[in-house]
Enzyme design. Structure first.
Site, mmCIF file in Angstrom:
data_model
loop_
_atom_site.group_PDB
_atom_site.id
_atom_site.type_symbol
_atom_site.label_atom_id
_atom_site.label_comp_id
_atom_site.label_asym_id
_atom_site.label_seq_id
_atom_site.Cartn_x
_atom_site.Cartn_y
_atom_site.Cartn_z
ATOM 1 N N CYS A 194 -78.321 10.723 26.817
ATOM 2 C CA CYS A 194 -78.712 11.904 26.045
ATOM 3 C C CYS A 194 -79.737 12.589 26.923
ATOM 4 C CB CYS A 194 -79.322 11.555 24.692
ATOM 5 S SG CYS A 194 -79.951 13.034 23.863
ATOM 6 N N CYS B 81 -83.013 13.813 24.691
ATOM 7 C CA CYS B 81 -83.885 12.866 23.986
ATOM 8 C C CYS B 81 -83.254 11.499 24.015
ATOM 9 C CB CYS B 81 -84.229 13.327 22.572
ATOM 10 S SG CYS B 81 -82.819 13.766 21.560
ATOM 11 N N SER B 82 -82.764 11.006 22.895
ATOM 12 C CA SER B 82 -82.287 9.625 22.896
ATOM 13 C C SER B 82 -81.163 9.409 21.894
ATOM 14 C CB SER B 82 -83.446 8.685 22.593
ATOM 15 O OG SER B 82 -84.051 9.087 21.371
ATOM 16 N N CYS B 83 -80.311 10.424 21.677
ATOM 17 C CA CYS B 83 -79.189 10.278 20.743
ATOM 18 C C CYS B 83 -78.335 9.082 21.163
ATOM 19 C CB CYS B 83 -78.344 11.547 20.730
ATOM 20 S SG CYS B 83 -79.248 12.962 20.104
HETATM 21 FE FE FE Z 1 -80.655 13.584 21.804
#
Ligand code: FE
Length: 208
Positions: free
Chosen positions: A110, A113-115
């Protein structure tokens, strides 16, 4: 720029203070105001650490290895298969599964961010959330993978999949040789979290 990426959740990466500190402060405030119950928060974290983890994705992969019809359906419409198997939880509203083949290697990131598909893989590892991985795996995937211990053949195509709040990805790693006739439960033990993110191969059956 976050709107372009289609993220519906808050981002912390532009703030100088760490997400951990901010989350703790927020938790304290919610508990103080009587809006949250610390025991319930802890129970949710426990659930994602122990009950909902990469074993769910691993079982799905092992099933796909032993059932070509399921594998085809998984690649065509993973949401349908996930719903049919009764897999529920956060962050898998729309899942796409990408199969590794001898000529193609898939990697998930991602970039903003951190999906991550929580209900299939549990909590994301720290490196997945790091600015370094998010930026570099797109620019120089082979170098990043090599540093993580995965050397790809020079003629293997690398496909990078950028997750968002709309779409989460799962890599279907190649089934290791030497596993003919293995039952699903035993195969699932070879399917590591990292192999489903695409930064590793499935584990070597000889090393079991
Ligand atoms: Fe994300």
């Amino acid at each position: 720029m976050h709107d372009d990426h289609g993220h519906g959740h808050p981002h912390h990466d532009l703030d100088a203070s760490s997400p951990e500190i901010r989350v703790e402060a927020l938790e304290d405030l919610l508990v103080e105001k009587g809006l949250a119950d610390r025991a319930r928060i802890d129970a949710t974290i426990q659930r994602y650490e122990h009950d909902i983890g990469p074993m769910i994705g691993a079982e799905l992969v092992a099933h796909a290895w032993t059932d070509p019809a399921l594998a085809s359906r998984l690649l065509a419409d993973a949401d349908d298969v996930v719903a049919e198997l009764g897999i529920r939880g956060a962050e898998i509203q729309h899942i796409e599964v990408k199969a590794n083949t001898p000529g193609v290697h898939n990697v998930v990131v991602c970039t903003l961010c951190s999906c991550y598909p929580w209900a299939l893989l549990g909590l994301p590892p720290n490196w997945y959330k790091s600015p370094e991985y998010r930026a570099r795996v797109v620019r120089e995937p082979r170098a990043v993978l090599a540093e993580m211990g995965l050397e790809l053949e020079p003629d293997t195509e690398v496909h990078i999949w950028d997750s968002s709040s709309e779409t989460r990805f799962l890599v279907l790693p190649e089934r290791p040789a030497g596993t003919d006739g293995w039952p699903v439960e035993r195969l699932a033990e070879l399917v590591t979290r990292d192999s489903m993110i695409g930064v590793a191969r499935a584990a070597d059956p000889a090393g079991e």
